[in-house]
Design an enzyme around this catalytic site. Structure first.
Site, short mmCIF file in Angstrom:
data_model
loop_
_atom_site.label_atom_id
_atom_site.label_comp_id
_atom_site.label_asym_id
_atom_site.label_seq_id
_atom_site.Cartn_x
_atom_site.Cartn_y
_atom_site.Cartn_z
N ARG A 1 0.83 -1.32 0.02
CA ARG A 1 0.04 0.07 -0.12
C ARG A 1 0.83 1.09 0.08
NH1 ARG A 1 -5.58 -0.65 1.50
NH2 ARG A 1 -6.20 -2.59 0.74
N ARG B 1 -3.55 6.74 -0.02
CA ARG B 1 -3.98 7.92 0.57
C ARG B 1 -2.99 8.73 1.30
NH1 ARG B 1 -9.47 5.18 2.52
NH2 ARG B 1 -7.78 3.58 2.68
N ARG C 1 -6.60 11.65 -7.62
CA ARG C 1 -7.56 10.91 -7.61
C ARG C 1 -8.80 11.64 -7.41
NH1 ARG C 1 -8.64 6.24 -5.00
NH2 ARG C 1 -10.80 7.10 -5.58
N ASP D 1 -6.56 -3.13 -7.79
CA ASP D 1 -7.26 -3.54 -6.53
C ASP D 1 -7.54 -5.00 -6.70
OD1 ASP D 1 -8.23 -2.72 -3.66
OD2 ASP D 1 -9.63 -4.32 -4.52
N TYR E 1 -15.00 -11.71 0.48
CA TYR E 1 -15.78 -10.63 0.11
C TYR E 1 -17.06 -11.10 -0.80
CZ TYR E 1 -12.11 -7.27 1.38
OH TYR E 1 -11.02 -6.65 2.08
O1 CP3 Z 1 0.59 0.47 -3.08
C1 CP3 Z 1 -0.24 -0.39 -3.25
O2 CP3 Z 1 -0.36 -1.55 -2.50
C2 CP3 Z 1 -1.51 0.04 -4.08
C3 CP3 Z 1 -2.25 -0.89 -4.80
C4 CP3 Z 1 -3.27 -2.01 -3.93
C5 CP3 Z 1 -4.74 -1.34 -3.62
N1 CP3 Z 1 -5.01 -2.52 -3.09
C6 CP3 Z 1 -5.18 -0.16 -3.83
C7 CP3 Z 1 -6.08 0.43 -3.17
C8 CP3 Z 1 -3.28 -3.26 -3.54
C9 CP3 Z 1 -1.94 -4.03 -3.67
C10 CP3 Z 1 -4.41 -3.35 -2.92
C11 CP3 Z 1 -4.79 -4.87 -2.38
C12 CP3 Z 1 -5.83 -4.87 -1.61
N2 CP3 Z 1 -7.16 -4.44 -1.84
C13 CP3 Z 1 -5.97 -6.02 -0.52
C14 CP3 Z 1 -4.79 -6.69 0.00
C15 CP3 Z 1 -3.64 -5.95 0.59
C16 CP3 Z 1 -4.18 -5.79 1.99
O3 CP3 Z 1 -4.06 -4.72 2.44
O4 CP3 Z 1 -4.29 -6.65 2.80
C17 CP3 Z 1 -7.07 -5.76 -0.24
C18 CP3 Z 1 -7.84 -6.73 1.41
C19 CP3 Z 1 -7.87 -5.24 -0.77
C20 CP3 Z 1 -9.59 -4.66 -0.62
C21 CP3 Z 1 -9.58 -3.26 -0.35
N3 CP3 Z 1 -9.75 -2.12 -1.32
C22 CP3 Z 1 -9.71 -2.47 0.87
C23 CP3 Z 1 -9.70 -3.13 2.16
C24 CP3 Z 1 -9.62 -1.22 0.73
C25 CP3 Z 1 -9.53 -0.10 1.57
C26 CP3 Z 1 -10.95 0.60 1.77
C27 CP3 Z 1 -10.75 1.87 2.60
O5 CP3 Z 1 -11.37 2.80 2.02
O6 CP3 Z 1 -10.43 2.05 3.67
C28 CP3 Z 1 -9.65 -0.91 -0.83
C29 CP3 Z 1 -9.55 0.21 -1.57
C30 CP3 Z 1 -8.41 0.68 -1.97
N4 CP3 Z 1 -7.23 -0.20 -2.81
C31 CP3 Z 1 -7.49 1.78 -1.63
C32 CP3 Z 1 -6.20 1.72 -2.40
C33 CP3 Z 1 -5.19 2.74 -2.50
C34 CP3 Z 1 -8.36 3.09 -1.09
C35 CP3 Z 1 -9.23 3.83 -1.68
C36 CP3 Z 1 -9.00 5.22 -2.17
O7 CP3 Z 1 -7.78 5.51 -2.21
O8 CP3 Z 1 -9.98 5.66 -2.43
#
Ligand code: CP3
Length: 367
Positions: free
Chosen positions: A48, A52, A61, A97, A172
């Site tokens: 990650r 943000r 974004r 994602d 999910y």
């Molecule tokens: O730098 C990176 O790692 C970017 C790429 C990335 C994202 N999601 C972008 C993202 C990766 C590798 C993921 C994987 C992901 N997504 C996982 C496995 C990684 C982990 O943390 O265990 C999981 C469980 C998800 C599902 C998911 N997507 C969640 C739990 C969330 C967060 C929701 C929240 O708002 O708290 C997301 C959204 C997401 N995916 C964001 C990002 C940058 C945040 C949303 C945003 O910026 O608007």
């Protein structure tokens, strides 16, 4: 080292264009550590790392929904590069994602800010399962395009592709959204074992196809995120999850790119996750790396594992704790360690603390 051997295509296939592109990153510290070869310094990247915590991310974004942004190659390129420019990390992770391939096969999924992935019609019956069709390479032209542009731009810096593992995706899909206890998922796993097996098998195929698309386009490593699998006991993992995860690893083994396997709260599962087929095992902060090394067994590199919350402490504390991680990693014998956090960067983290941490690990391990 020739470019084709740098990233061998599966036997019987001609090396893809992606294979040739990967050549530039072949000797990077990250890929050398993944192969357990000597390194100039311990490589660092952060799960990650894009997102943000970075003001430049929030800016680009603005007004664009998360899943829409994943389908905009120029934007994906920019967001993926932001942490590489800022922190000087040793690898980029593709901005996307784990639910993007589900959307690509027609599942109605949205990512709600502050919540996570939400599925409109959860999958709970044999009939529901029919909605989970195979993922075809043509379903994701935007992924191929974004990876191609990135690899071109990154040059000698490797790009990590990734996907969600069958259990975490199933959670999910069955729950309909994020869950702490995974009760509906476990109810299916225990109560309808045949339906469960069919579900994770379909997800394995989708996940493998998603990883192949990224590798063929030039990604030089892949990480399988089984973020929530720590909810399972080892016997249940072995019986109900491991065959599907192994299927994913087997499907991409022939490319010769390092395969990383990560989950949270997986201390008791590390031996099995290692056996499931990974070249690098990701470890959360609960298990010291010297202990993890014994659990995963010989022949594997380790990735991890500073507690992300440590980043909120003063710099000297971050450095002391980072040194402890590096010390525990010495049990690996001088290579085979990729420094990372035990889980992802949190949105409220100070990005400067992350930049300082990268420099600290590089300086402390320079050979
Ligand atoms: O730098 C990176 O790692 C970017 C790429 C990335 C994202 N999601 C972008 C993202 C990766 C590798 C993921 C994987 C992901 N997504 C996982 C496995 C990684 C982990 O943390 O265990 C999981 C469980 C998800 C599902 C998911 N997507 C969640 C739990 C969330 C967060 C929701 C929240 O708002 O708290 C997301 C959204 C997401 N995916 C964001 C990002 C940058 C945040 C949303 C945003 O910026 O608007």
């Amino acid at each position: 080292m020739s470019e084709t051997s740098a990233a061998a295509a599966p036997s019987g296939q001609t090396p893809s264009e992606g294979g040739a592109r990967r050549g530039a990153a072949y000797d990077s510290a990250f890929l050398r550590a993944a192969r357990r070869e000597p390194v100039p310094h311990t490589p660092v990247w952060f799960m990650r790392q894009a997102g943000r915590s970075l003001p430049e991310y929030l800016k680009v974004r603005e007004g664009i929904p998360m899943l829409d942004s994943c389908m905009m190659p120029e934007l994906v390129k920019e967001i993926t590069l932001q942490p590489v420019r800022r922190h000087k990390v040793d690898a980029a992770i593709f901005f996307s994602d784990i639910v993007v391939p589900l959307k690509a096969v027609g599942i109605d999924v949205d990512i709600k800010p502050g919540i996570g992935p939400v599925i409109a019609d959860p999958i709970r019956t044999v009939e529901d399962l029919q909605r989970l069709r195979p993922l075809e390479p043509d379903d994701m032209p935007y992924i191929t395009e974004a990876v191609g542009m990135l690899v071109e731009e990154l040059g000698a810096t490797p790009l990590i592709g990734f996907a969600g593992a069958p259990f975490t995706l199933a959670s999910y899909l069955v729950e309909g959204g994020p869950s702490k206890s995974h009760e509906k998922t476990k109810a299916m796993m225990y109560g309808q074992p045949e339906l469960w097996a069919a579900l994770v098998d379909r997800l394995a195929d989708i996940t493998a196809a998603f990883l192949k698309i990224q590798i063929e386009a030039g990604a030089s490593a892949v990480q399988l995120f089984d973020s929530w699998v720590g909810a399972l006991a080892p016997d249940d993992y072995r019986r109900s999850v491991m065959p599907a995860s192994s299927k994913v690893f087997d499907a991409v083994a022939g490319y010769g790119v390092p395969r990383i396997h990560f989950g949270v709260g997986t201390g008791e599962l590390l031996p099995l996750m290692s056996q499931a087929g990974a070249d690098v095992v990701g470890v959360d902060w609960r298990v010291p790396l010297n202990v993890a090394a014994e659990r995963v067994g010989p022949g594997k590199a380790l990735q991890g594992n500073l507690d992300p919350a440590v980043l909120y402490a003063p710099t000297h504390v971050v450095e002391t704790k980072a040194r402890e991680v590096l010390h525990a990693a010495q049990s690996l014998g001088g290579s085979g360690h990729i420094f990372n956090l035990g889980h992802g960067v949190m949105p409220s983290m100070d990005p400067d603390a992350l930049t300082r941490l990268v420099a600290f690990v590089h300086e402390a391990t320079e050979r």
